[in-house]
Design a protein around this motif. Sequence first.
Motif, PDB file in Angstrom:
ATOM      1  N   LEU A   1       0.828  -1.205   0.000  1.00  0.00           N
ATOM      2  CA  LEU A   1       0.000   0.000   0.000  1.00  0.00           C
ATOM      3  C   LEU A   1       0.865   1.258   0.000  1.00  0.00           C
ATOM      4  O   LEU A   1       0.552   2.236  -0.687  1.00  0.00           O
ATOM      5  N   ARG A   2       1.948   1.230   0.745  1.00  0.00           N
ATOM      6  CA  ARG A   2       2.848   2.392   0.769  1.00  0.00           C
ATOM      7  C   ARG A   2       3.494   2.611  -0.604  1.00  0.00           C
ATOM      8  O   ARG A   2       3.629   3.748  -1.062  1.00  0.00           O
ATOM      9  N   LYS A   3       3.870   1.532  -1.263  1.00  0.00           N
ATOM     10  CA  LYS A   3       4.458   1.637  -2.606  1.00  0.00           C
ATOM     11  C   LYS A   3       3.429   2.198  -3.596  1.00  0.00           C
ATOM     12  O   LYS A   3       3.746   3.061  -4.418  1.00  0.00           O
ATOM     13  N   ALA A   4       2.200   1.705  -3.520  1.00  0.00           N
ATOM     14  CA  ALA A   4       1.137   2.207  -4.400  1.00  0.00           C
ATOM     15  C   ALA A   4       0.902   3.694  -4.157  1.00  0.00           C
ATOM     16  O   ALA A   4       0.742   4.472  -5.108  1.00  0.00           O
ATOM     17  N   LEU A   5       0.904   4.098  -2.895  1.00  0.00           N
ATOM     18  CA  LEU A   5       0.706   5.505  -2.572  1.00  0.00           C
ATOM     19  C   LEU A   5       1.861   6.352  -3.106  1.00  0.00           C
ATOM     20  O   LEU A   5       1.639   7.424  -3.686  1.00  0.00           O
ATOM     21  N   GLU A   6       3.071   5.869  -2.941  1.00  0.00           N
ATOM     22  CA  GLU A   6       4.242   6.573  -3.464  1.00  0.00           C
ATOM     23  C   GLU A   6       4.132   6.765  -4.975  1.00  0.00           C
ATOM     24  O   GLU A   6       4.406   7.852  -5.501  1.00  0.00           O
ATOM     25  N   GLU A   7       3.711   5.729  -5.672  1.00  0.00           N
ATOM     26  CA  GLU A   7       3.539   5.809  -7.130  1.00  0.00           C
ATOM     27  C   GLU A   7       2.451   6.818  -7.493  1.00  0.00           C
ATOM     28  O   GLU A   7       2.593   7.573  -8.459  1.00  0.00           O
ATOM     29  N   CYS A   8       1.371   6.824  -6.740  1.00  0.00           N
ATOM     30  CA  CYS A   8       0.292   7.794  -6.995  1.00  0.00           C
ATOM     31  C   CYS A   8       0.793   9.221  -6.817  1.00  0.00           C
ATOM     32  O   CYS A   8       0.513  10.095  -7.647  1.00  0.00           O
ATOM     33  N   TYR A   9       1.528   9.463  -5.726  1.00  0.00           N
ATOM     34  CA  TYR A   9       2.091  10.804  -5.510  1.00  0.00           C
ATOM     35  C   TYR A   9       2.962  11.218  -6.693  1.00  0.00           C
ATOM     36  O   TYR A   9       2.845  12.330  -7.193  1.00  0.00           O
TER      37      TYR A   9
ATOM     38  N   HIS B   1      -5.044  13.941  -6.602  1.00  0.00           N
ATOM     39  CA  HIS B   1      -5.770  13.095  -7.547  1.00  0.00           C
ATOM     40  C   HIS B   1      -6.660  12.136  -6.759  1.00  0.00           C
ATOM     41  O   HIS B   1      -6.279  11.646  -5.695  1.00  0.00           O
ATOM     42  N   PRO B   2      -7.882  11.864  -7.244  1.00  0.00           N
ATOM     43  CA  PRO B   2      -8.778  10.938  -6.516  1.00  0.00           C
ATOM     44  C   PRO B   2      -8.147   9.577  -6.203  1.00  0.00           C
ATOM     45  O   PRO B   2      -8.375   9.028  -5.117  1.00  0.00           O
ATOM     46  N   SER B   3      -7.328   9.051  -7.107  1.00  0.00           N
ATOM     47  CA  SER B   3      -6.686   7.767  -6.829  1.00  0.00           C
ATOM     48  C   SER B   3      -5.660   7.878  -5.705  1.00  0.00           C
ATOM     49  O   SER B   3      -5.524   6.958  -4.887  1.00  0.00           O
ATOM     50  N   THR B   4      -4.962   8.991  -5.643  1.00  0.00           N
ATOM     51  CA  THR B   4      -4.017   9.216  -4.550  1.00  0.00           C
ATOM     52  C   THR B   4      -4.764   9.304  -3.233  1.00  0.00           C
ATOM     53  O   THR B   4      -4.359   8.695  -2.229  1.00  0.00           O
ATOM     54  N   LEU B   5      -5.869  10.037  -3.237  1.00  0.00           N
ATOM     55  CA  LEU B   5      -6.656  10.185  -2.017  1.00  0.00           C
ATOM     56  C   LEU B   5      -7.234   8.847  -1.558  1.00  0.00           C
ATOM     57  O   LEU B   5      -7.278   8.560  -0.361  1.00  0.00           O
ATOM     58  N   THR B   6      -7.648   8.021  -2.508  1.00  0.00           N
ATOM     59  CA  THR B   6      -8.142   6.689  -2.162  1.00  0.00           C
ATOM     60  C   THR B   6      -7.023   5.835  -1.576  1.00  0.00           C
ATOM     61  O   THR B   6      -7.241   5.101  -0.604  1.00  0.00           O
ATOM     62  N   SER B   7      -5.825   5.953  -2.126  1.00  0.00           N
ATOM     63  CA  SER B   7      -4.683   5.209  -1.581  1.00  0.00           C
ATOM     64  C   SER B   7      -4.369   5.651  -0.159  1.00  0.00           C
ATOM     65  O   SER B   7      -4.041   4.824   0.701  1.00  0.00           O
ATOM     66  N   ILE B   8      -4.465   6.948   0.107  1.00  0.00           N
ATOM     67  CA  ILE B   8      -4.250   7.463   1.462  1.00  0.00           C
ATOM     68  C   ILE B   8      -5.290   6.861   2.404  1.00  0.00           C
ATOM     69  O   ILE B   8      -4.964   6.404   3.503  1.00  0.00           O
ATOM     70  N   ALA B   9      -6.549   6.846   1.967  1.00  0.00           N
ATOM     71  CA  ALA B   9      -7.623   6.288   2.797  1.00  0.00           C
ATOM     72  C   ALA B   9      -7.409   4.793   3.050  1.00  0.00           C
ATOM     73  O   ALA B   9      -7.637   4.311   4.163  1.00  0.00           O
ATOM     74  N   CYS B  10      -6.964   4.069   2.033  1.00  0.00           N
ATOM     75  CA  CYS B  10      -6.714   2.624   2.204  1.00  0.00           C
ATOM     76  C   CYS B  10      -5.604   2.380   3.224  1.00  0.00           C
ATOM     77  O   CYS B  10      -5.712   1.481   4.061  1.00  0.00           O
ATOM     78  N   LEU B  11      -4.550   3.185   3.160  1.00  0.00           N
ATOM     79  CA  LEU B  11      -3.478   3.048   4.140  1.00  0.00           C
ATOM     80  C   LEU B  11      -4.000   3.404   5.533  1.00  0.00           C
ATOM     81  O   LEU B  11      -3.654   2.739   6.519  1.00  0.00           O
ATOM     82  N   GLY B  12      -4.863   4.404   5.616  1.00  0.00           N
ATOM     83  CA  GLY B  12      -5.483   4.745   6.895  1.00  0.00           C
ATOM     84  C   GLY B  12      -6.320   3.597   7.442  1.00  0.00           C
ATOM     85  O   GLY B  12      -6.283   3.299   8.642  1.00  0.00           O
ATOM     86  N   GLY B  13      -7.069   2.940   6.564  1.00  0.00           N
ATOM     87  CA  GLY B  13      -7.856   1.786   6.990  1.00  0.00           C
ATOM     88  C   GLY B  13      -6.974   0.660   7.490  1.00  0.00           C
ATOM     89  O   GLY B  13      -7.298  -0.012   8.482  1.00  0.00           O
ATOM     90  N   LEU B  14      -5.855   0.454   6.835  1.00  0.00           N
ATOM     91  CA  LEU B  14      -4.918  -0.577   7.284  1.00  0.00           C
ATOM     92  C   LEU B  14      -4.345  -0.217   8.650  1.00  0.00           C
ATOM     93  O   LEU B  14      -4.250  -1.076   9.534  1.00  0.00           O
ATOM     94  N   ARG B  15      -3.960   1.045   8.826  1.00  0.00           N
ATOM     95  CA  ARG B  15      -3.438   1.477  10.133  1.00  0.00           C
ATOM     96  C   ARG B  15      -4.486   1.238  11.217  1.00  0.00           C
ATOM     97  O   ARG B  15      -4.156   0.800  12.322  1.00  0.00           O
ATOM     98  N   LYS B  16      -5.758   1.510  10.904  1.00  0.00           N
ATOM     99  CA  LYS B  16      -6.841   1.254  11.861  1.00  0.00           C
ATOM    100  C   LYS B  16      -6.911  -0.232  12.184  1.00  0.00           C
ATOM    101  O   LYS B  16      -6.998  -0.614  13.356  1.00  0.00           O
ATOM    102  N   ASP B  17      -6.875  -1.069  11.163  1.00  0.00           N
ATOM    103  CA  ASP B  17      -6.959  -2.511  11.370  1.00  0.00           C
ATOM    104  C   ASP B  17      -5.783  -3.037  12.196  1.00  0.00           C
ATOM    105  O   ASP B  17      -5.918  -4.024  12.916  1.00  0.00           O
ATOM    106  N   LYS B  18      -4.632  -2.361  12.096  1.00  0.00           N
ATOM    107  CA  LYS B  18      -3.457  -2.768  12.860  1.00  0.00           C
ATOM    108  C   LYS B  18      -3.455  -2.175  14.271  1.00  0.00           C
ATOM    109  O   LYS B  18      -2.554  -2.441  15.053  1.00  0.00           O
ATOM    110  N   GLY B  19      -4.451  -1.355  14.585  1.00  0.00           N
ATOM    111  CA  GLY B  19      -4.566  -0.800  15.932  1.00  0.00           C
ATOM    112  C   GLY B  19      -3.919   0.553  16.132  1.00  0.00           C
ATOM    113  O   GLY B  19      -3.919   1.073  17.242  1.00  0.00           O
ATOM    114  N   ASP B  20      -3.380   1.142  15.079  1.00  0.00           N
ATOM    115  CA  ASP B  20      -2.769   2.469  15.162  1.00  0.00           C
ATOM    116  C   ASP B  20      -3.840   3.509  14.856  1.00  0.00           C
ATOM    117  O   ASP B  20      -3.920   4.037  13.747  1.00  0.00           O
TER     118      ASP B  20
END
Length: 122
Positions: free
Chosen positions: A14-22, A29-48
């Motif tokens: 996810l971090r690599k995908a976000l880096e590529e989007c940036y 860009h909407p795809s970049t923003l979606t990648s940010i949200a996906c990484l946020g969801g992962l951080r939530k799932d990991k307890g951060d």
Amino acid sequence: MIDQGDLDGAEPLLRKALEECYEKLGDRHPSTLTSIACLGGLRKDKGDLEGAEALLKEALAGKRAILGDQHPSTLASIAWTGQLLQEKGDLDGAEALLGEALTGCRATLGDRHPKTLTSINN
């Protein structure tokens, strides 16, 4: 990987995908923003929850600015951020965002759409 429960394995992807989007699309860009949200969801799932909140709020602010408050992607980010605030115990903040998501879904999708019904449940 996330669906299989490999959160640690999914994070570098996810971090690599976000880096590529940036690099290729820019930070608004909407795809970049979606990648940010996906990484946020992962951080939530990991307890951060703090890390997740920063990412989800960044994605939400960008989507509001670029797509508007009633766009389905923005409404999803509003709901995700509200759910996170609920998990953190910020019930007033969660109620405001989840109520906004419900109002937006009703206005754009109607009362019987599955996303509206999910918003009612939230």
